[in-house]
Design a protein around this motif. Structure first.
Motif, PDB file in Angstrom:
ATOM      1  N   LYS A  39      -6.402   7.297   9.925  1.00  0.00           N
ATOM      2  CA  LYS A  39      -6.044   6.379   8.838  1.00  0.00           C
ATOM      3  C   LYS A  39      -4.728   6.793   8.163  1.00  0.00           C
ATOM      4  O   LYS A  39      -4.635   6.908   6.938  1.00  0.00           O
ATOM      5  CB  LYS A  39      -7.187   6.289   7.800  1.00  0.00           C
ATOM      6  CG  LYS A  39      -8.411   5.558   8.332  1.00  0.00           C
ATOM      7  CD  LYS A  39      -9.467   5.394   7.269  1.00  0.00           C
ATOM      8  CE  LYS A  39     -10.560   4.433   7.656  1.00  0.00           C
ATOM      9  NZ  LYS A  39     -11.023   4.466   9.018  1.00  0.00           N
ATOM     10  N   GLN A  46      -6.868  -6.620   1.628  1.00  0.00           N
ATOM     11  CA  GLN A  46      -8.135  -5.997   2.014  1.00  0.00           C
ATOM     12  C   GLN A  46      -9.219  -6.223   0.957  1.00  0.00           C
ATOM     13  O   GLN A  46     -10.264  -5.587   0.980  1.00  0.00           O
ATOM     14  CB  GLN A  46      -7.927  -4.498   2.257  1.00  0.00           C
ATOM     15  CG  GLN A  46      -9.004  -3.876   3.122  1.00  0.00           C
ATOM     16  CD  GLN A  46      -8.451  -2.920   4.156  1.00  0.00           C
ATOM     17  OE1 GLN A  46      -7.304  -3.034   4.549  1.00  0.00           O
ATOM     18  NE2 GLN A  46      -9.272  -1.991   4.609  1.00  0.00           N
ATOM     19  N   ALA A  85     -12.101  -2.092   8.237  1.00  0.00           N
ATOM     20  CA  ALA A  85     -11.405  -0.834   7.948  1.00  0.00           C
ATOM     21  C   ALA A  85     -11.532   0.168   9.091  1.00  0.00           C
ATOM     22  O   ALA A  85     -11.612   1.378   8.872  1.00  0.00           O
ATOM     23  CB  ALA A  85     -11.912  -0.218   6.638  1.00  0.00           C
ATOM     24  N   TRP A 124      -8.739   0.094   0.560  1.00  0.00           N
ATOM     25  CA  TRP A 124      -7.319   0.343   0.788  1.00  0.00           C
ATOM     26  C   TRP A 124      -6.502  -0.098  -0.428  1.00  0.00           C
ATOM     27  O   TRP A 124      -6.778   0.309  -1.532  1.00  0.00           O
ATOM     28  CB  TRP A 124      -6.877  -0.340   2.087  1.00  0.00           C
ATOM     29  CG  TRP A 124      -5.579   0.148   2.642  1.00  0.00           C
ATOM     30  CD1 TRP A 124      -5.148   1.453   2.718  1.00  0.00           C
ATOM     31  CD2 TRP A 124      -4.536  -0.654   3.200  1.00  0.00           C
ATOM     32  NE1 TRP A 124      -3.901   1.498   3.306  1.00  0.00           N
ATOM     33  CE2 TRP A 124      -3.501   0.236   3.615  1.00  0.00           C
ATOM     34  CE3 TRP A 124      -4.370  -2.025   3.397  1.00  0.00           C
ATOM     35  CZ2 TRP A 124      -2.324  -0.228   4.201  1.00  0.00           C
ATOM     36  CZ3 TRP A 124      -3.210  -2.476   3.986  1.00  0.00           C
ATOM     37  CH2 TRP A 124      -2.197  -1.593   4.386  1.00  0.00           C
ATOM     38  N   SER A 125      -5.495  -0.948  -0.240  1.00  0.00           N
ATOM     39  CA  SER A 125      -4.625  -1.323  -1.363  1.00  0.00           C
ATOM     40  C   SER A 125      -5.391  -2.034  -2.472  1.00  0.00           C
ATOM     41  O   SER A 125      -5.012  -1.977  -3.647  1.00  0.00           O
ATOM     42  CB  SER A 125      -3.465  -2.198  -0.880  1.00  0.00           C
ATOM     43  OG  SER A 125      -3.946  -3.359  -0.217  1.00  0.00           O
ATOM     44  N   ALA A 155       0.822  -1.217   0.000  1.00  0.00           N
ATOM     45  CA  ALA A 155       0.000   0.000   0.000  1.00  0.00           C
ATOM     46  C   ALA A 155       0.851   1.260   0.000  1.00  0.00           C
ATOM     47  O   ALA A 155       0.587   2.206  -0.759  1.00  0.00           O
ATOM     48  CB  ALA A 155      -0.935  -0.002   1.205  1.00  0.00           C
ATOM     49  N   LEU A 197      -5.294   5.917  -1.591  1.00  0.00           N
ATOM     50  CA  LEU A 197      -5.883   4.719  -0.987  1.00  0.00           C
ATOM     51  C   LEU A 197      -6.787   5.041   0.204  1.00  0.00           C
ATOM     52  O   LEU A 197      -7.073   4.159   1.012  1.00  0.00           O
ATOM     53  CB  LEU A 197      -4.768   3.747  -0.540  1.00  0.00           C
ATOM     54  CG  LEU A 197      -3.788   3.296  -1.634  1.00  0.00           C
ATOM     55  CD1 LEU A 197      -2.827   2.250  -1.073  1.00  0.00           C
ATOM     56  CD2 LEU A 197      -4.531   2.739  -2.839  1.00  0.00           C
ATOM     57  N   ASN A 198      -7.239   6.274   0.296  1.00  0.00           N
ATOM     58  CA  ASN A 198      -8.160   6.641   1.370  1.00  0.00           C
ATOM     59  C   ASN A 198      -9.545   6.089   1.030  1.00  0.00           C
ATOM     60  O   ASN A 198     -10.438   6.803   0.577  1.00  0.00           O
ATOM     61  CB  ASN A 198      -8.201   8.157   1.544  1.00  0.00           C
ATOM     62  CG  ASN A 198      -9.025   8.571   2.748  1.00  0.00           C
ATOM     63  OD1 ASN A 198      -9.328   7.747   3.619  1.00  0.00           O
ATOM     64  ND2 ASN A 198      -9.412   9.836   2.806  1.00  0.00           N
TER      65      ASN A 198
END
Length: 345
Positions: free
Chosen positions: A289, A82, A151, A49-50, A34, A44-45
């Motif tokens: 995050k 994820q 998350a 995610w990744s 990530a 990646l917010n």
């Protein structure tokens, strides 16, 4: 030899111990995905995610996998940590599309392996500090915890609440694990496991018989004594020890300073190869995050631990969050030295 020419699983890969014999006793796992995606410009917010890059920029995933192989990684993990069917559905994708994305994560990693091996045929020498050496390479299908899907940072606490039972976790992960196992990976990496309950769920899924490839179990710790939920590391490893399909056990996403002590405890209860791929030691702010800058160690300090870890019994080493191809290249160099000075098995 491990299959080097197709996206099919390595037909001759029966155990991690066999693989380690081919790699000289030690093997290198890749580093963080990530943070590398973000370094290349990905945003990646997102709850995915990744795994968001599977939707927006699969070419970037291929690039980062290739960077790690050229840094000396012997094992690369798919961008599926994820990626869950439920997570894709929550973003508006169909179940079929979600499963397709899971397959795609493994296919991209296999394609990167093929690209790398083709480069190795062109030259057997290091090129501009790139390690181009034909060797056995494993593709690991990454499976994150239930907490990763939420998350909300709960993979760093392992506290899921009383409503989450063993059967809940098995039902949540079952189809995802099956799809990834049938996508061409050599092994499943069950990563950042935060508690005994989820370890038991993974072990039972492997034992159900639908999963035809082996797995490894990797736990995380925030105190260097127990896994993040407070469960005993030895009790967690003991669960893995009872499952024949688990071919390696260890620690990931944990500060480097805690690794040696945890490995010494793990070694007391397992005969399986031990793997470690710590994070950079930085702190993660689950509310914001983001990683808290300047709380970790640099590559030089990170790699200074490597000999201690190997002396403690580790045979597979890599990095997790905030580690880079530079970190992995440094680990590779330490392992080359270690292999050359170790007696042949």
């Amino acid at each position: 030899m491990v299959n080097e020419t197709s996206n099919a699983p390595a037909a001759a890969f029966h155990s991690m111990k066999d693989f380690l014999k081919q790699t000289g006793g030690f093997a290198v796992i890749d580093g963080g995905l990530a943070t590398e995606f973000e370094r290349h410009g990905a945003d990646l917010n997102d709850p995915l995610w990744s795994a968001k890059c599977l939707v927006t920029s699969p070419h970037l995933i291929h690039t980062v996998h290739l960077d790690y192989l050229e840094a000396g990684a012997d094992i690369i993990a798919s961008a599926s940590y994820q990626a869950t069917i439920q997570g894709f559905e929550a973003k508006g994708f169909s179940r079929e599309k979600g499963e397709s994305m899971l397959r795609k994560s493994v296919e991209i990693a296999c394609e990167a392996r093929n690209t790398y091996l083709a480069k190795c045929k062109e030259t057997m020498d290091d090129d501009d500090d790139k390690i181009l050496k034909k060797r056995p390479i494993l593709v690991a299908a990454s499976v994150g915890s239930y907490g990763a899907y939420l998350a909300d940072g709960s993979e760093y606490s392992g506290i899921y609440g009383d409503s989450i039972t063993l059967e809940t976790l098995k039902d949540f992960h079952r189809r995802r694990v099956q799809v990834l196992a049938e996508s061409g990976a050599d092994i499943i990496a069950f990563e950042t496991i935060p508690n005994k309950l989820e370890a038991q769920a993974f072990a039972e899924l492997l034992d159900e018989g639908d999963v035809k490839i082996p797995g490894w179990f990797s736990f995380n710790s925030k105190d260097g004594v127990n896994v993040v939920s407070g469960d005993s590391i030895k009790e967690c490893i003991a669960i893995a020890e009872t499952c024949d399909k688990v071919v390696a056990v260890g620690i990931n996403c944990t500060p480097p300073r805690f690794i040696e002590g945890l490995v010494l405890e793990i070694k007391k209860v397992t005969s399986k190869p031990i793997l470690v791929y710590p994070n950079s030691g930085e702190s993660y702010d689950a509310d914001r995050k983001e990683w808290v800058e300047n709380t970790g160690v640099g590559d030089e300090d990170f790699v200074s631990y490597v000999d201690k870890w190997m002396d403690a019994g580790v045979s597979l080493l890599g990095g997790c969050c905030r580690t880079t191809p530079t970190t992995i290249r440094a680990i590779h160099k330490r392992l080359v030295h270690r292999r050359s000075s170790s007696p042949r098995h």
